[in-house]
Scaffold this motif. Sequence first.
Motif, short mmCIF file in Angstrom:
data_model
loop_
_atom_site.label_atom_id
_atom_site.label_comp_id
_atom_site.label_asym_id
_atom_site.label_seq_id
_atom_site.Cartn_x
_atom_site.Cartn_y
_atom_site.Cartn_z
N SER A 18 0.80 -1.22 0.00
CA SER A 18 0.00 0.00 0.00
C SER A 18 0.84 1.28 0.00
CB SER A 18 -0.93 0.02 1.22
OG SER A 18 -1.84 -1.07 1.19
N ARG A 19 2.14 1.15 0.21
CA ARG A 19 3.00 2.33 0.22
C ARG A 19 2.94 3.05 -1.12
NH1 ARG A 19 8.64 -0.12 2.71
NH2 ARG A 19 7.86 -0.66 4.80
N ASP A 20 2.95 4.38 -1.05
CA ASP A 20 2.91 5.18 -2.28
C ASP A 20 4.09 4.86 -3.20
OD1 ASP A 20 0.60 6.41 -1.48
OD2 ASP A 20 1.60 8.19 -0.67
N SER A 21 5.28 4.68 -2.62
CA SER A 21 6.46 4.41 -3.44
C SER A 21 6.34 3.08 -4.18
CB SER A 21 7.72 4.40 -2.56
OG SER A 21 7.62 3.42 -1.54
N ILE A 22 5.77 2.07 -3.51
CA ILE A 22 5.60 0.76 -4.15
C ILE A 22 4.54 0.84 -5.23
CG2 ILE A 22 5.02 -1.66 -3.77
CD1 ILE A 22 7.69 -0.73 -2.55
N GLN A 23 3.46 1.53 -4.94
CA GLN A 23 2.39 1.68 -5.93
C GLN A 23 2.90 2.40 -7.18
OE1 GLN A 23 -1.07 0.66 -6.03
NE2 GLN A 23 -0.15 -0.76 -4.56
N LYS A 24 3.72 3.42 -6.99
CA LYS A 24 4.27 4.15 -8.14
C LYS A 24 5.18 3.24 -8.98
CE LYS A 24 4.03 8.77 -6.05
NZ LYS A 24 4.82 9.90 -5.48
N THR A 25 6.00 2.43 -8.30
CA THR A 25 6.89 1.50 -9.00
C THR A 25 6.09 0.51 -9.83
OG1 THR A 25 8.59 1.69 -7.29
CG2 THR A 25 8.67 -0.26 -8.71
N LEU A 26 5.02 -0.02 -9.25
CA LEU A 26 4.19 -0.99 -9.96
C LEU A 26 3.47 -0.33 -11.14
CD1 LEU A 26 2.60 -2.99 -7.00
CD2 LEU A 26 4.43 -3.73 -8.53
N GLN A 27 3.00 0.88 -10.96
CA GLN A 27 2.33 1.59 -12.04
C GLN A 27 3.27 1.84 -13.22
OE1 GLN A 27 0.78 5.09 -10.14
NE2 GLN A 27 -0.77 3.96 -8.96
N VAL A 28 4.51 2.22 -12.92
CA VAL A 28 5.51 2.43 -13.97
C VAL A 28 5.77 1.13 -14.71
CG1 VAL A 28 7.94 2.97 -14.42
CG2 VAL A 28 6.60 4.42 -12.87
N TYR A 29 5.91 0.04 -13.97
CA TYR A 29 6.19 -1.26 -14.59
C TYR A 29 5.02 -1.71 -15.47
CZ TYR A 29 7.58 -6.14 -15.07
OH TYR A 29 7.93 -7.37 -15.59
N LEU A 30 3.80 -1.55 -14.97
CA LEU A 30 2.62 -1.92 -15.75
C LEU A 30 2.52 -1.09 -17.02
CD1 LEU A 30 -0.06 -2.50 -12.97
CD2 LEU A 30 0.84 -4.21 -14.55
N GLN A 31 2.85 0.18 -16.93
CA GLN A 31 2.82 1.05 -18.09
C GLN A 31 3.82 0.61 -19.14
OE1 GLN A 31 0.50 3.41 -18.51
NE2 GLN A 31 1.27 3.66 -20.61
N LYS A 32 5.00 0.19 -18.69
CA LYS A 32 6.01 -0.33 -19.62
C LYS A 32 5.52 -1.59 -20.32
CE LYS A 32 10.14 1.51 -17.31
NZ LYS A 32 11.39 1.16 -16.58
N LEU A 33 4.83 -2.46 -19.57
CA LEU A 33 4.30 -3.67 -20.17
C LEU A 33 3.25 -3.34 -21.24
CD1 LEU A 33 3.82 -6.06 -17.11
CD2 LEU A 33 5.61 -6.15 -18.87
#
Length: 302
Positions: free
Chosen positions: A282-297
């Motif tokens: 739930s951390r903002d930093s983790i959510q941002k990392t996942l969002q960036v990765y999903l966007q790359k996919l």
Amino acid sequence: MALAGGVRVRARALLRAGAQFRGPVLGRPEPAAGGGDGTRRFANLRVLVEPDPAAGVAVMKLKSPPVNSLSLEFMTEFLISLEKLENDKAFRGVVITSDCPGVFSAGLDLTELCGQNPAHYAEYWKAVQELWLRLFLSNMVLVAAINGVCPAGGCLMALTCDVRVLADNPKFVIGLKETQLGIVVPFWLKDNLVNTIGHRASEHALQLGLLFPPAEALQVGIVDQVVPEDQLQSTALSVMARWMAIPDHARHLTKAMMRKATADSLIKHRDADIQNFVNFISRDSIQKTLQVYLQKLKQKKG
């Protein structure tokens, strides 16, 4: 072990509502491909089971394209299929493989972990725990016939099996790459890996998020055999026959003895593990990392 928490609820709902699915209905028999001996296979949306009662073996094929991600629905359907086999005395062993070309399983479904609420994260992680526990403690002989890339959650499934056979294709890597995504492997999966390849090798593999190609996977011991792609299925069945030559009660009691401490560690701290995961994801930093990765996919697919 019964289906737990959210998995149990979804499992019952799927069983009651099977008729709403498009394609084969959960548990509905289908004629076996090329078979005239009365053997039947059964399927749901995401798992195909091809049973051979005469041999006491079933092949479970993961068929949740494009990459067999471990969504809540997939894990529920997989456990329903596994439970049906475990409750049928005709079957003593299961070969787990993929029906999606080039992919065993790409791992956790990151869409389940991005932009959701804490209750959803808790339900999802409980399902992941349940998947691992049910496979890890299964009284059946489990052989992973790995016919594609097998990172993260795919590796989680493979590590629970008694034997892992990997097809010899340089693209078919296996390992726990969670740190590359900013995620930490849970302690119980870490223990599973340490029990498999040793402490020092696990330190390197987990901290660096290593993915091993076939030759390296065999060398480090994360797989037991590497064979040509066209021999994968026959090798898996041959390995299965060797394990099934051992009396079930002796083999299973020995398996339970070997694995009890690792499983008990999770069972004892299960709720705390869920809460730790929810807090972390739930951390903002983790959510941002996942969002960036999903966007790359998404960009790669585009």
